[in-house]
Design a protein around this motif. Structure first.
Motif, short mmCIF file in Angstrom:
data_model
loop_
_atom_site.label_atom_id
_atom_site.label_comp_id
_atom_site.label_asym_id
_atom_site.label_seq_id
_atom_site.Cartn_x
_atom_site.Cartn_y
_atom_site.Cartn_z
N GLN A 283 0.82 -1.21 0.00
CA GLN A 283 0.00 0.00 0.00
C GLN A 283 0.86 1.27 0.00
N LYS A 284 2.16 1.09 0.13
CA LYS A 284 3.08 2.23 0.13
C LYS A 284 3.98 2.17 -1.10
N THR A 285 4.25 3.32 -1.68
CA THR A 285 5.18 3.42 -2.81
C THR A 285 6.59 3.11 -2.31
N GLU A 286 7.34 2.35 -3.11
CA GLU A 286 8.69 1.98 -2.67
C GLU A 286 9.60 1.74 -3.86
N GLY A 287 10.70 2.46 -3.94
CA GLY A 287 11.72 2.24 -4.96
C GLY A 287 11.21 2.26 -6.39
N GLY A 288 10.31 3.17 -6.70
CA GLY A 288 9.79 3.25 -8.06
C GLY A 288 8.54 2.41 -8.28
N ARG A 289 8.23 1.53 -7.34
CA ARG A 289 7.02 0.72 -7.45
C ARG A 289 5.83 1.51 -6.94
N ARG A 290 4.75 1.50 -7.74
CA ARG A 290 3.52 2.18 -7.34
C ARG A 290 2.87 1.46 -6.16
#
Length: 347
Positions: A283-290
Motif C-alpha cells: 500500500q506504500k510506494t517503494e523504490g519506483g514501485r507504485r
C-alpha cells in the motif's frame, strides 16, 4: 392500530408531535405481464411496493388481504402471465430506508434485453451485510422508468470488471440456464505472490461456505464442500509476483481467491485470504514501485449466447488504471519486456 398514532384511552390528550404513518393509496389491481411472471408474490410485492417494510408485506400476505384472481394465496405463490393481483393499502416505513444515490457505470453493452457494465472495485453489487446499497440499487435509482432490472450474477465488492444485468425476466431466465449448463466462459486477471511454474494448471478443490463468529462470510477447502474447478493460465512473471488468467469452470463464492491461497499463491491486496503483511507493504510506494490499494482481481472477459438473438457475445473490460500502473512499475523493475507482456492484460 399500533401503526397509527396512539391515544391514551379515556384521555383527550394527544402525545406530543405524534403523526400517523403514511399509507399508500387505495386498493390497487395489477395485471402481471409475461416479463413479471415466474417470480414469487412476496418478491414481487417487495420490489413493487418500495418503502413498505417487509414485515408489513408478509403480514398482509398472511392475512389474505393480498389476492390473486380474487383468490387467497400464500407467500410462495409464483405469478403467472395475466394474473390480477389485488394490493391493499400499505403502510410506509416511519423512517424511510436510505435511498440509494442514482449512478451509472461504464457500459460495455446494452440493448432492450440486457445491460453489461464494468464495475469498479470497492462497490458492492447489492445492499446487505452492512452495505446500504450497491450497483443494482444505484442503477434502479438512475433508471426509474425501468420496469425490470436484475443482477444475472455477482462479483465480490473488491473485484472489478464485467457484470451482467437483465432488463427482461425472459433474459434473466435464459442467462441463468446458460450458467447452470456451464455455457458461460468467464475469465479474470489476477496478480499473485509467488513463482508460478505451470503454463496451464487445473485446480479442483471442494469449497465449503461458513460464517465466522463475528458474522463474516468465508470459504475454505473442505472434503465435503461443493465441487469447484478453476483453470489458471500463466501470462507473465514480475519478479516475486505472477500475472495469471483464471477461467472459471464453476462459480463458487470466493472460488479464485481460495483456490489460489490454498495453493500458496495469495492474490495481492486480498484482505480475506491474502498475505496481510505483504498487502500492508504494497500500500506504500517503494523504490519506483507504485502503491497497490485494492485487490488485484478483475473480471476481464465473458462469452455467452445472447438470450434473444442466439448469437455468441464476447465482451472485454481492460484492466483499471490503478492495476495497469502497478504492473508498469513492476515492469520497470523486472527488466526487458517480452512479446507477451501486457497484450492479454490490456484486453
Amino acid at each position: 392500530m399500533k401503526d397509527l398514532a396512539r391515544y391514551s384511552e379515556g384521555s383527550a390528550k394527544k402525545p406530543a408531535q405524534s403523526q400517523p404513518s403514511q399509507v399508500l393509496p387505495q386498493v390497487q389491481l395489477v395485471t402481471i405481464s409475461s416479463e413479471e411472471a415466474g417470480q414469487r408474490i412476496d418478491n414481487f410485492l417487495i420490489r413493487t411496493c418500495k418503502g413498505v417494510p417487509k414485515s408489513h408485506i408478509y403480514r398482509v400476505l398472511r392475512s389474505g388481504e393480498v389476492r390473486v384472481n380474487k383468490g387467497r394465496i400464500d407467500q410462495t405463490y409464483r405469478l403467472e402471465d395475466g394474473d390480477v393481483v389485488r394490493i391493499p393499502p400499505l403502510r410506509l416505513a416511519e423512517k424511510p430506508a436510505q435511498t440509494a444515490p442514482a449512478a451509472e457505470f461504464a457500459i460495455l453493452m446494452e440493448d432492450e434485453h440486457m445491460l453489461v457494465i464494468d464495475k469498479p472495485a470497492g462497490v458492492a453489487v447489492h445492499g446487505g451485510s452492512g452495505v446500504s446499497y450497491g450497483v443494482i440499487e444505484q442503477l434502479r435509482a438512475a433508471r426509474p422508468q425501468a420496469k425490470f432490472l436484475e443482477l444475472v450474477h455477482r462479483l465480490d465488492r473488491e473485484t472489478s470488471g464485467i457484470l451482467l444485468l437483465a432488463k427482461k425476466r425472459s433474459a434473466l431466465t435464459n442467462l441463468h440456464e446458460q450458467m447452470r449448463e456451464g455455457a458461460f466462459d468467464k475469465r479474470y486477471l489476477t496478480l499473485v505472490a509467488g513463482d508460478w511454474q505451470n503454463r496451464r494448471q487445473h485446480v479442483k478443490l471442494p469449497l465449503f461456505k461458513y460464517t465466522t463468529p463475528d458474522g463474516e462470510r468465508r470459504v475454505r477447502v473442505q472434503a465435503d464442500g461443493m465441487p469447484s474447478h478453476t483453470i489458471f493460465q500463466l501470462l507473465r512473471k514480475y519478479g516475486p509476483y505472477t500475472l495469471l488468467e483464471a477461467e472459471l469452470k464453476t462459480g463458487r463464492t470466493h472460488q479464485i481467491r481460495v483456490h489460489l491461497a490454498s495453493n500458496g499463491f495469495p492474490i495481492l491486496g486480498d484482505d480475506k485470504y491474502g498475505d496481510f503483511t505483504l498487502n500492508k507493504a504494497l500500500q506504500k510506494t517503494e523504490g519506483g514501485r507504485r502503491a497497490l490499494k485494492r485487490m488485484f482481481l478483475h473480471a476481464h472477459q465473458i462469452t455467452f449466447t445472447h438470450p434473444h438473438t442466439g448469437k455468441e457475445v464476447r465482451l472485454n473490460a481492460p484492466l483499471p488504471a490503478e492495476c495497469l500502473n502497478f504492473l508498469s512499475s513492476l515492469e520497470q523493475q523486472a527488466g526487458p519486456v517480452r512479446d507477451d507482456d501486457l497484450a492479454q492484460a490490456k484486453g
